[in-house]
Scaffold this motif. Structure first.
Motif, PDB file in Angstrom:
ATOM      1  N   LEU A 232     -13.718  82.814 -26.686  1.00 51.17           N
ATOM      2  CA  LEU A 232     -12.752  82.865 -25.592  1.00 51.17           C
ATOM      3  C   LEU A 232     -13.090  83.975 -24.605  1.00 51.17           C
ATOM      4  CD1 LEU A 232     -10.073  81.608 -24.587  1.00 51.17           C
ATOM      5  CD2 LEU A 232      -8.881  83.404 -25.856  1.00 51.17           C
ATOM      6  N   GLY A 233     -13.161  83.613 -23.334  1.00 52.54           N
ATOM      7  CA  GLY A 233     -13.261  84.602 -22.273  1.00 52.54           C
ATOM      8  C   GLY A 233     -14.599  85.261 -22.092  1.00 52.54           C
ATOM      9  N   ASN A 234     -15.708  84.593 -22.494  1.00 56.19           N
ATOM     10  CA  ASN A 234     -17.010  85.256 -22.335  1.00 56.19           C
ATOM     11  C   ASN A 234     -17.797  84.706 -21.150  1.00 56.19           C
ATOM     12  OD1 ASN A 234     -17.489  82.771 -23.507  1.00 56.19           O
ATOM     13  ND2 ASN A 234     -19.265  83.493 -24.679  1.00 56.19           N
ATOM     14  N   PHE A 235     -17.116  84.170 -20.158  1.00 57.43           N
ATOM     15  CA  PHE A 235     -17.826  83.762 -18.942  1.00 57.43           C
ATOM     16  C   PHE A 235     -16.939  83.941 -17.718  1.00 57.43           C
ATOM     17  CE2 PHE A 235     -16.054  79.956 -20.904  1.00 57.43           C
ATOM     18  CZ  PHE A 235     -15.352  79.365 -19.869  1.00 57.43           C
ATOM     19  N   ALA A 236     -17.616  84.150 -16.600  1.00 57.15           N
ATOM     20  CA  ALA A 236     -16.937  84.294 -15.305  1.00 57.15           C
ATOM     21  C   ALA A 236     -17.323  83.118 -14.413  1.00 57.15           C
ATOM     22  CB  ALA A 236     -17.340  85.606 -14.639  1.00 57.15           C
ATOM     23  N   VAL A 237     -16.404  82.728 -13.550  1.00 57.96           N
ATOM     24  CA  VAL A 237     -16.614  81.597 -12.648  1.00 57.96           C
ATOM     25  C   VAL A 237     -16.633  82.118 -11.213  1.00 57.96           C
ATOM     26  CG1 VAL A 237     -15.825  79.299 -11.986  1.00 57.96           C
ATOM     27  CG2 VAL A 237     -15.314  80.188 -14.277  1.00 57.96           C
ATOM     28  N   VAL A 238     -17.686  81.758 -10.468  1.00 53.09           N
ATOM     29  CA  VAL A 238     -17.847  82.230  -9.093  1.00 53.09           C
ATOM     30  C   VAL A 238     -17.800  81.028  -8.157  1.00 53.09           C
ATOM     31  CG1 VAL A 238     -19.210  83.653  -7.526  1.00 53.09           C
ATOM     32  CG2 VAL A 238     -19.399  83.995 -10.005  1.00 53.09           C
ATOM     33  N   TYR A 239     -16.866  81.050  -7.211  1.00 52.88           N
ATOM     34  CA  TYR A 239     -16.739  79.966  -6.243  1.00 52.88           C
ATOM     35  C   TYR A 239     -17.359  80.382  -4.915  1.00 52.88           C
ATOM     36  CZ  TYR A 239     -13.458  77.867  -9.526  1.00 52.88           C
ATOM     37  OH  TYR A 239     -12.885  77.319 -10.641  1.00 52.88           O
TER      38      TYR A 239
END
Length: 843
Positions: free
Chosen positions: A614-621
């Protein structure tokens, strides 16, 4: 050489049988070839963007979803069908792997939980904006309560209204609606997220078949008579595209091969008719010639089809799958390979017509025209093999398969076709000795008219092309994508709920632990704030932004929420609607940390990996449209590699970043590959003609024709694309054949023979180039804009080099002869600079 030729003639039947056996084996392997439209496969696997994308797919799953649109006049019926479909779909298993197809679904949201705790899931930035807005409203209310206050700024109220609207939109984004429905509640959309890789097209096909079967089994009409259910999504488009391209390639290949063969048949029919009108054939012989023309097309076509089978077998053994650039190679190689057959057959039939025996005719053809054919084929193959050195697999795989196909076409035409001719003549199926010798009209010394004008006009065109270099490039990917009306109609249903927006195709950064993500997010946001000239980052999101994982983060967020509660209790606060205050007070009611198990599954799942982390990635738009290649490269520069304050280095994964690397590779490598291909051509010309003088003369039509191609592209507003860039080195390899044959024949005939050369060899190279152009013209019939661009540029390029060889080269030779420069004679030919011992009418 002579021994090999005699062995082919002596054992012609065995040669054909061996060729057929190899073809059957090769066709079995070639039948396993598949087309992969995934652009990520065109970039080397050691690139960081590729490794990041693979890691993303391994940990998160597919980037795209399977969308199911449910439409009927009854909202209740739509919900009932969705509730029946979801558990069935999530239990679907892949028969091949035994694993479930789908990992999660975006369907019903626990809105009440979010309404009670909305601010706990707001980001730091959103909380700060809300605090500032409430503070400003309170200060304004206090000032307005003062009887001596005058509002001198009429625009302030309007700005406050805009800010309030934005905050309401933020609130609605956090809360959302309970069901993903359209504004009129007639369409409900389920979004399923696959567990397997979207690049595995067989997996995608099995997935959609399973989902569609599940939909059919539930019988939507039993839920509502007017209910319609469609499966769509980006994965479906990829599947539709590959299927359509496969059908398209097979269709255009079949049509193209038929057209080329009919053209060859028409050519031989025209030759027979022309001989009859000139009195060289009796009517009886003319009828015999016409009757056996289909047999002649088989003599040329069968060896070529065999070589295509060999090439397909080699392609499967070396690369296993075809990409969008190599998918059309079959048709291209057919049009190119038949060129060698036309030259060989034309010379062989002439030698038989002069009374030579089967063995003598084959031997003479091998030594004479065979040399020019071999030089042209070897030069073309070598120029294409230069592409193998490219990192971009669209280049390297095209060069490998195309170069090998050229060599196999050469072997087939120089081995299988002579053996077929020998067998057919021995069996009496054909008798080429009955043909009348080809007669070339014209006399030695006949001049090329208008040569000076041709040279001046050509030079002007070349100068104009130089001015226009380099050619323009089409960076907009959307202009190279095909349209699928059936898919677009289904996707329009999905768009009623999820309209195309700016938050599409994000980049993901996967870390080893959740603790690393805040550092990555901080680095990205700092870069976005500092980049005021070319900003490409719209927003960066992570679970840590929405949900505090550590005790320190939890305390900080609860303190921020408590501060907002105090502001909401201020007596001076008066928002436009009491409902706004009530909603905010309810959203700010969280006073204790929320545990992970308390979070609704729909919210937790979107930040959970396939393995449960859980929660080990970031999303970039992105803030820019990534269908534009320039924007993709700029976005890649901003997020492709992220360095945190503590020195950590992370790489983002996304198909748009792959596209950016692909474009960079093509830009970096295309110029060197073109120069390398040209260098190979020049080297082979020098080796073949032994002197730079005649090597240069044979190369001039290629250079002039290539520049004419650039000029035509500019005049017709044709741009280079990442599809048709492959044509440039291919034209260099293919376009040199015309100059080679023209100079070879000119050196045989000697000075003053250029008109004879045009009427004999010129006819053969025109036929060869036209069939090659027809091979490349097959993609012009394609529905795919990218494939059409390959065919269009190739036709223009080969046509330009042919025109240069038939128009500019003869004019140049004529002008040089008039000035006494470089005159060739049979004595020069006999001295060893080229072939010797042929009559002026031979080619």
């Amino acid at each position: 050489m002579r021994g090999a030729i005699r062995a082919i003639v002596r054992h012609a039947g065995l040669v054909v049988l061996v060729g057929l056996a190899l073809s059957v084996a090769a066709m079995f392997e070639a039948s396993k070839l598949r087309i992969d439209a995934d652009l990520s496969k065109l970039v080397p696997s050691h690139y960081e963007s590729v490794k990041a994308l693979e890691r993303l797919r391994e940990t998160v799953g597919a980037e795209s979803e399977v969308s199911v649109g449910i439409t009927s006049p009854s909202f209740e019926a739509n919900v009932a069908f969705a509730e029946a479909l979801v558990p069935c779909a999530l239990e679907l298993k892949d028969d091949e792997t035994g694993e479930v197809f789908l990992s999660r679904v975006d369907f019903r949201r626990d809105v009440s939980f979010l309404e009670d705790n909305a601010l706990y899931f707001a980001t730091e930035g959103e909380l700060e904006r809300l605090r500032e807005y409430l503070t400003d409203e309170i200060e304004t209310a206090k000032l307005e309560a003062n009887p001596f206050y005058f509002d001198l700024d009429d625009d302030e109220d309007e700005l406050d209204g805009d800010e309030a609207d934005e905050l309401r939109e933020l609130y609605d984004d956090v809360i959302g609606s309970e069901y993903p429905v359209s504004a009129d509640s007639t369409t409900l959309v389920l979004r399923f997220f696959p567990s397997g890789s979207q690049t595995d097209l067989s997996f995608v096909g099995r997935l959609y078949e399973a989902v569609e079967s599940a939909i059919e089994d539930l019988r939507p009409s039993e839920f509502h008579a007017e209910m319609e259910v469609v499966a769509a999504g980006r994965l479906e488009r990829q599947r539709v595209e590959v299927r359509a391209i496969t059908r398209d390639v097979l269709r255009t290949m079949g049509l193209g091969i038929t057209i080329v063969l009919l053209f060859v048949v028409g050519y031989f029919a025209f030759k027979a008719y022309r001989a009859r009108t000139r009195g060289h054939l009796s009517m009886q012989i003319l009828l015999i010639e016409i009757a056996r023309i289909p047999l002649m097309s088989i003599v040329i076509g069968l060896p070529l089809i065999m070589s295509l089978a060999w090439t397909g077998g080699v392609a499967y053994l070396t690369i296993e799958t075809l990409n969008l650039m190599t998918a059309t190679l079959g048709l291209v190689l057919f049009g190119l390979g038949i060129d060698y057959g036309i030259h060989f057959f034309a010379r062989y039939s002439e030698e038989r017509a002069y009374g030579k025996s089967i063995g003598e005719a084959a031997e003479t053809t091998f030594i004479s025209s065979g040399q020019a054919i071999a030089v042209g084929a070897l030069t073309t193959a070598a120029a294409l093999y230069v592409l193998i050195a490219a990192d971009f697999k669209g280049f390297s795989e095209f060069g490998l398969v195309a170069g090998t196909g050229i060599l196999l076409s050469l072997v087939s035409m120089m081995v299988i076709m002579p053996a077929l001719l020998v067998l057919l003549e021995r069996w009496g199926a054909i008798d080429l000795s009955s043909e009348a010798p080809s007669v070339v009209e014209g006399a030695l010394g006949e001049r090329v008219k208008g040569s000076r004008f041709v040279i001046v006009a050509s030079t002007v065109a070349v100068a104009a092309a130089f001015i226009m270099l380099p050619a323009r490039f089409e960076y907009d990917f959307s202009k190279l994508e095909p349209e699928f009306r059936d898919y677009d109609a289904r996707n329009a249903v999905i768009s009623r709920v999820y309209p195309p927006g700016e938050k599409r195709n994000p980049a993901y950064i996967v870390a080893e632990t959740p603790e690393e993500i805040p550092h990555i997010v901080t680095a990205l946001r700092a870069h976005a704030e500092a980049d005021s000239l070319t900003p490409t980052i719209l927003s960066v999101e992570s679970l840590q932004d929405r949900f505090p994982l550590t005790p320190a983060m939890q305390r900080r967020k609860l303190e921020r929420i408590a501060e907002i509660r105090r502001l909401l209790d201020e007596p001076f606060l008066a928002l436009e609607s009491e409902a706004d205050i009530d909603r905010l007070k309810r959203a700010a009611g969280t006073e204790a940390p929320i545990q992970l198990e308390q979070i609704p599954e729909f919210l937790r799942k979107q930040f959970t990996s396939k393995s449960g982390e859980l929660g080990n990635f970031a999303v970039v738009y992105a803030s820019v449209g990534l269908s534009d290649g320039l924007n993709s490269m700029a976005f890649s520069d901003d997020v492709g590699t992220v360095t945190t304050a503590d020195g950590g280095v992370y790489h983002a994964g996304s198909t748009s970043l792959i596209a950016a690397d692909m474009l960079r590779l093509m830009q970096e490598e295309s110029l060197w590959l073109v120069l390398g291909a040209f260098g190979i051509v020049v080297l082979f010309m020098r080796m073949n003609f032994t002197t730079w003088k005649w090597a240069g003369m044979a190369t001039i039509p290629l250079v002039v024709g290539f520049l004419w191609m650039i000029l035509v592209m500019e005049m017709l507003d044709i741009k280079l694309t990442f599809y048709n860039l492959i044509v440039l080195p291919a034209v260099l390899g293919i376009g040199n054949d015309a100059g080679v044959h023209m100079i070879h024949r000119y050196l045989e005939e000697g000075s003053g023979s250029i008109r004879i050369v045009i009427r004999s060899t010129g006819e053969h190279i025109a036929m060869g180039s036209l069939t090659t152009m027809m091979g490349f013209a097959g993609p012009l019939l394609s529905f795919h804009p990218g494939l059409r661009s390959i065919g269009l540029l190739a036709v223009i390029g080969i046509g330009a080099t042919l025109a240069s060889a038939l128009i500019f080269l003869p004019a140049l030779i004529q002008e040089l002869e008039d000035r006494g420069w470089g005159a060739a004679s049979r004595a020069v030919v006999a001295s060893g600079s080229t072939l010797h011992g042929f009559s002026p009418s031979q080619e």
